[in-house]
Design a protein around this motif. Structure first.
Motif, short mmCIF file in Angstrom:
data_model
loop_
_atom_site.label_atom_id
_atom_site.label_comp_id
_atom_site.label_asym_id
_atom_site.label_seq_id
_atom_site.Cartn_x
_atom_site.Cartn_y
_atom_site.Cartn_z
N TRP A 1 30.76 -66.74 39.23
CA TRP A 1 29.68 -65.76 39.28
C TRP A 1 29.91 -64.79 40.44
N LYS A 2 30.43 -65.29 41.55
CA LYS A 2 30.68 -64.45 42.72
C LYS A 2 31.64 -63.32 42.38
N LEU A 3 32.69 -63.62 41.62
CA LEU A 3 33.64 -62.59 41.20
C LEU A 3 32.96 -61.60 40.26
N ALA A 4 32.20 -62.12 39.30
CA ALA A 4 31.48 -61.24 38.37
C ALA A 4 30.52 -60.33 39.12
N TRP A 5 29.82 -60.88 40.10
CA TRP A 5 28.86 -60.12 40.90
C TRP A 5 29.57 -59.01 41.68
N SER A 6 30.74 -59.33 42.23
CA SER A 6 31.51 -58.36 42.99
C SER A 6 32.01 -57.23 42.09
N ILE A 7 32.54 -57.56 40.94
CA ILE A 7 33.02 -56.55 39.99
C ILE A 7 31.87 -55.66 39.55
N ALA A 8 30.75 -56.27 39.21
CA ALA A 8 29.57 -55.50 38.78
C ALA A 8 29.11 -54.55 39.87
N GLY A 9 29.15 -55.00 41.12
CA GLY A 9 28.75 -54.14 42.23
C GLY A 9 29.64 -52.91 42.34
N GLY A 10 30.93 -53.11 42.14
CA GLY A 10 31.85 -51.97 42.17
C GLY A 10 31.59 -50.99 41.05
N ILE A 11 31.28 -51.51 39.88
CA ILE A 11 30.98 -50.64 38.73
C ILE A 11 29.72 -49.82 39.00
N VAL A 12 28.68 -50.48 39.47
CA VAL A 12 27.41 -49.80 39.72
C VAL A 12 27.54 -48.71 40.78
N LYS A 13 28.39 -48.94 41.76
CA LYS A 13 28.54 -47.97 42.86
C LYS A 13 29.48 -46.81 42.54
N ASP A 14 30.25 -46.91 41.46
CA ASP A 14 31.24 -45.89 41.13
C ASP A 14 30.54 -44.60 40.68
N PRO A 15 30.75 -43.48 41.38
CA PRO A 15 30.05 -42.24 41.04
C PRO A 15 30.42 -41.70 39.65
N PRO B 1 16.43 -60.06 34.89
CA PRO B 1 16.94 -59.64 36.19
C PRO B 1 15.90 -58.81 36.94
N PRO B 2 15.98 -58.84 38.26
CA PRO B 2 15.01 -58.08 39.04
C PRO B 2 15.14 -56.58 38.79
N PRO B 3 14.04 -55.89 38.68
CA PRO B 3 14.09 -54.46 38.36
C PRO B 3 14.84 -53.61 39.38
N ASP B 4 14.91 -54.05 40.62
CA ASP B 4 15.56 -53.24 41.65
C ASP B 4 17.08 -53.36 41.64
N ASP B 5 17.65 -54.28 40.85
CA ASP B 5 19.10 -54.43 40.77
C ASP B 5 19.50 -54.85 39.35
N ARG B 6 18.75 -54.36 38.39
CA ARG B 6 18.90 -54.80 37.00
C ARG B 6 20.28 -54.50 36.42
N LEU B 7 20.79 -53.30 36.63
CA LEU B 7 22.08 -52.93 36.06
C LEU B 7 23.18 -53.85 36.56
N ARG B 8 23.21 -54.11 37.85
CA ARG B 8 24.24 -54.98 38.41
C ARG B 8 24.14 -56.39 37.84
N HIS B 9 22.93 -56.90 37.72
CA HIS B 9 22.74 -58.24 37.16
C HIS B 9 23.20 -58.30 35.71
N LEU B 10 22.84 -57.31 34.92
CA LEU B 10 23.23 -57.30 33.50
C LEU B 10 24.75 -57.22 33.35
N LEU B 11 25.37 -56.37 34.14
CA LEU B 11 26.83 -56.27 34.10
C LEU B 11 27.48 -57.58 34.53
#
Length: 76
Positions: A25-39, A4-14
């Motif tokens: 994949w679109k649903l997985a990508w959306s869920i991962a984005g929410g996880i990564v953004k959660d403070p 995965p690209p280094p600038d968004d690695r965590l989201r890609h791995l999740l």
């Protein structure tokens, strides 16, 4: 280009992991984005990383790093 690209690695791995349990994949990508953004999740990741960098257990009973460290200490 590396994946995965280094600038968004965590989201890609999740998303890769989540994708095995959802239909698209679109649903997985959306869920991962929410996880990564959660403070709270980010704070927990930072807490765990800080504990490990200081050589301390993080307190997560499912942490393979701490489990391996405990086994290594028991062998000595």
């Amino acid at each position: 280009m590396t994946y995965p690209p280094p600038d968004d690695r965590l989201r890609h791995l999740l998303a890769q992991e989540i994708n095995t349990s959802v239909d698209t994949w679109k649903l997985a990508w959306s869920i991962a984005g929410g996880i990564v953004k959660d403070p709270e999740i980010r704070a927990e990741l930072d807490r765990i990383a800080k504990a490990h960098s200081q050589g301390q257990p993080c307190g997560d009973r499912h942490c393979p790093h701490c489990f391996d460290a405990a086994l290594t200490e028991a062998d000595q």
